[in-house]
Design an enzyme around this catalytic site. Structure first.
Site, mmCIF file in Angstrom:
data_model
loop_
_atom_site.group_PDB
_atom_site.id
_atom_site.type_symbol
_atom_site.label_atom_id
_atom_site.label_comp_id
_atom_site.label_asym_id
_atom_site.label_seq_id
_atom_site.Cartn_x
_atom_site.Cartn_y
_atom_site.Cartn_z
ATOM 1 N N LYS A 53 -0.049 36.716 15.177
ATOM 2 C CA LYS A 53 -0.533 35.806 16.217
ATOM 3 C C LYS A 53 0.605 34.845 16.541
ATOM 4 O O LYS A 53 1.151 34.190 15.648
ATOM 5 C CB LYS A 53 -1.742 35.034 15.670
ATOM 6 C CG LYS A 53 -2.207 33.841 16.524
ATOM 7 C CD LYS A 53 -3.079 34.300 17.665
ATOM 8 C CE LYS A 53 -3.757 33.113 18.360
ATOM 9 N NZ LYS A 53 -4.837 32.532 17.546
ATOM 10 N N SER A 55 2.219 32.090 19.867
ATOM 11 C CA SER A 55 1.916 31.396 21.103
ATOM 12 C C SER A 55 2.344 32.262 22.283
ATOM 13 O O SER A 55 3.376 32.939 22.237
ATOM 14 C CB SER A 55 2.662 30.065 21.156
ATOM 15 O OG SER A 55 2.537 29.497 22.449
ATOM 16 N N THR A 111 2.211 27.020 24.104
ATOM 17 C CA THR A 111 1.596 26.881 25.418
ATOM 18 C C THR A 111 1.340 25.412 25.719
ATOM 19 O O THR A 111 1.513 24.950 26.849
ATOM 20 C CB THR A 111 0.282 27.667 25.479
ATOM 21 O OG1 THR A 111 0.566 29.054 25.293
ATOM 22 C CG2 THR A 111 -0.419 27.475 26.815
ATOM 23 N N ALA A 112 0.929 24.668 24.696
ATOM 24 C CA ALA A 112 0.675 23.245 24.893
ATOM 25 C C ALA A 112 1.910 22.554 25.454
ATOM 26 O O ALA A 112 1.822 21.735 26.385
ATOM 27 C CB ALA A 112 0.257 22.602 23.572
ATOM 28 N N HIS A 155 -6.229 22.152 19.208
ATOM 29 C CA HIS A 155 -7.249 22.573 18.250
ATOM 30 C C HIS A 155 -8.299 21.491 17.988
ATOM 31 O O HIS A 155 -8.798 20.858 18.905
ATOM 32 C CB HIS A 155 -6.597 23.042 16.950
ATOM 33 C CG HIS A 155 -5.701 24.232 17.115
ATOM 34 N ND1 HIS A 155 -5.918 25.205 18.056
ATOM 35 C CD2 HIS A 155 -4.576 24.599 16.451
ATOM 36 C CE1 HIS A 155 -4.962 26.130 17.964
ATOM 37 N NE2 HIS A 155 -4.144 25.783 17.010
#
Length: 279
Positions: A53, A55, A111-112, A155
């Site tokens: 996993k 980003s 992404t943030a 989150h």
């Protein structure tokens, strides 16, 4: 099969069934639990695990070696990163308060971070000042204590920031959705292109479907990795980040990824991507 994903509730919820041998025909998983900033680095290193996993912001650096799977990841609506300040709620409504200010971010390959930079380019006169990378769990205390002017959080911080006495300057998810009409691409599941990608996607989707069909089965596993998070917060986290895009990206999901990476490339934040490599 070697895989790396975060200990966050959405990832452990999604992969619980596969990790515990509940998916017929799927190979055993050897799991590395790591923050997404670490998995981004593993993928870019050239000798990372077979699946992981990462980003979506890290995709441009790894697409030659890893393929994006159409399931298992995190996209969504109403689940975007927040920009927080210590200002009063009234003062915190003006993006200009960030002009020349220091901002803490959890990663520069997230992404943030891309959403923040794209938003700031449109909304912060003269741009922000110093960008400071720090672990996400340290950001809200740093803003509260005045060590940093603002923080970009992700989150479960969406649910807990008021307890630190902080105010929301902007919800980057709301901004992105109103600007594009698309969901927010947060975390991607990728696997080495040399593997049977169709099979891996099938096992991943089966694990997602098992999680939905048996929501209580993963509770102990999820909470054991949830860093002292309450069951209620963990469930809220899962509810936001595990949705129809987790089962299948679909046209809207792929369009969201293309839009994010295309805009970020125009701003010089990521390398240009051959969009054909996304499918």
């Amino acid at each position: 099969m070697n895989i790396a994903f975060s200990p966050c509730p959405n990832d452990t919820f999604v992969f619980h069934a596969w990790v515990h041998g509940l998916i017929p025909g799927a190979p055993n998983l050897d799991v590395t639990y790591a923050d997404i900033d670490i998995t981004n680095g593993l993928a870019a290193s050239g000798n990372g695990p077979e699946a992981l996993k990462i980003s979506y912001a890290a995709l441009p650096w790894v697409l030659s070696e890893y393929a994006l799977l159409p399931c298992g990841g995190a996209l969504g609506r109403g689940c975007g990163p927040l920009v927080l300040t210590k200002n009063s709620a009234a003062d915190a409504q003006e993006p200009s308060v960030l002009s020349g200010r220091s901002v803490a971010v959890p990663s520069e390959r997230s992404t943030a971070y891309l959403l923040f930079r794209l938003w700031a380019a449109q909304n912060v006169p003269g741009g922000v000042g110093n960008i400071v990378v720090m672990p996400f769990h340290e950001i809200m205390p740093a803003v509260r204590d005045g060590a940093i002017d603002a923080g970009l959080v992700i989150h479960e911080a969406r649910f807990t920031y008021p307890t630190y006495g902080l105010s929301m300057l902007t919800d980057l998810g709301n901004w992105w959705e109103s600007d594009t009409g698309l969901p927010i691409p947060l975390g991607a599941i990728v696997a080495r292109r040399s593997l049977d990608l169709q099979a891996i996607a099938g096992w991943t989707r089966a694990s997602v479907e098992y999680a939905w069909a048996h929501p209580e089965a993963s509770r102990e596993y999820v909470l054991s990795h949830a860093q002292e998070m309450s069951h209620e917060v963990a469930q809220a986290h899962i509810g936001l980040y595990v949705n129809e895009f987790t089962a299948d990206l679909g046209d809207d999901g792929y369009a969201a990824v293309a839009a994010l990476l295309g805009r970020a490339a125009q701003e010089g934040l990521v390398p240009e991507v051959d969009l054909a490599l996304l499918r």
